[in-house]
Design a protein around this motif. Structure first.
Motif, PDB file in Angstrom:
ATOM      1  N   GLN A  44       0.842  -1.207   0.000  1.00 34.16           N
ATOM      2  CA  GLN A  44       0.000   0.000   0.000  1.00 34.16           C
ATOM      3  C   GLN A  44       0.872   1.250   0.000  1.00 34.16           C
ATOM      4  OE1 GLN A  44      -3.549  -0.337   2.751  1.00 34.16           O
ATOM      5  NE2 GLN A  44      -2.475  -2.224   3.320  1.00 34.16           N
ATOM      6  N   ARG A  45       1.951   1.212   0.741  1.00 34.91           N
ATOM      7  CA  ARG A  45       2.891   2.335   0.770  1.00 34.91           C
ATOM      8  C   ARG A  45       3.561   2.508  -0.592  1.00 34.91           C
ATOM      9  NH1 ARG A  45       5.023   6.753   0.532  1.00 34.91           N
ATOM     10  NH2 ARG A  45       7.130   7.096   1.359  1.00 34.91           N
TER      11      ARG A  45
ATOM     12  N   GLU B 282       1.281   4.270  -2.943  1.00 32.86           N
ATOM     13  CA  GLU B 282       1.248   5.708  -2.643  1.00 32.86           C
ATOM     14  C   GLU B 282       2.481   6.404  -3.197  1.00 32.86           C
ATOM     15  OE1 GLU B 282       1.082   5.909   1.560  1.00 32.86           O
ATOM     16  OE2 GLU B 282      -1.014   5.304   1.717  1.00 32.86           O
TER      17      GLU B 282
END
Length: 255
Positions: free
Chosen positions: A245-246, A249
């Protein structure tokens, strides 16, 4: 989102193989997903599996399909077995497959961009090695790559599986300072005119933590820019589900 489970023939490998592809779809009444689609060509992320896994593992162990639903990003998850994304001394040419043939096949099947600014790779463990290898070897084709708990030095693999290591690389001596050695590739990358954006992360309890630290110091000595993050974590899917998820981003989408 749409999910394509593709069986196709590889001329490079001389056999039929598989990949899973997540493709953007604009939806209005799908519970929990809004989706994002466009009329142009999509950015693409090659998401690579680890040593003991296959092309299905990211879908089975994470919520990657949900995470990318609003990004307008194609995610390609290929099958490379235990090849270390390399042209094997005694085996198949998996580096040629993943670096040359696979992008060509994906572009022929799906409307994905061929711009380096829209082309990314990420992976975990052995797949982190593969992603870094793509970014360091091909900075003119990959805009950003990410390694999650990546294998930065396969010497541990030589200790644990010496016969398998030799099937891939020939010997430890043949591996060192070769195009399969990330430390060697980083030295070549430092002199390149274009620079792939690099992201690395590793849990502090991971058995690959010390190897990652050595590679980071090597990048520092070469003055190669990178982003690195660490926090408590082991070599396991809870950590990777959080960190992908990071990575999503961080990816420079829309540049």
């Amino acid at each position: 989102m749409a999910l394509f489970q593709c069986s196709f023939y590889s001329n490079t490998l001389g056999l039929s193989t598989m990949m899973n592809v997540i493709f953007p779809q604009q939806t209005t009444n799908q519970i929990g997903l809004t989706g994002k689609a466009s009329g142009g060509r999509y950015p693409v992320l090659y998401l690579l599996h680890g040593l003991s896994d296959d092309h299905s593992i990211w879908l089975r162990r994470t919520n990657i399909e949900r995470y990318v639903s609003e990004l307008g990003l194609v995610v390609v998850m290929p099958e490379v077995h235990r090849s270390f994304y390399s042209n094997m001394v005694s085996g198949n040419r998996y580096w040629d497959f993943v670096s040359e043939e696979l992008p060509s096949i994906v572009q022929s099947f799906f409307p994905v961009s061929d711009r380096r600014e829209d082309t990314f790779a990420a992976g975990l463990s052995m797949g982190g090695y593969g992603a870094m290898k793509l970014g360091l070897s091909l900075p003119d084709r990959f805009g950003a790559v990410a390694s999650l708990s990546g294998v930065t030095d396969p010497s541990w693999f030589h200790r644990e599986f010496p016969q398998e290591f030799d099937l891939i690389y020939g010997s430890l001596e043949q591996f060192k300072n070769s195009p399969n050695d990330l430390f060697y590739l980083a030295e070549q990358f430092a002199m390149a005119s274009k620079k792939t954006e690099l992201y690395m992360c590793c849990g502090t309890e991971d058995f690959l933590y010390e190897d990652n630290q050595r590679f980071l110091k090597h990048l520092q000595r070469l003055e190669v820019p990178y982003i690195y993050e660490e926090e408590p974590g082991a070599h396991e899917w809870g950590y990777w589900d959080m960190k992908i998820q990071r990575v999503l981003e961080w990816l420079p989408l829309g540049k």
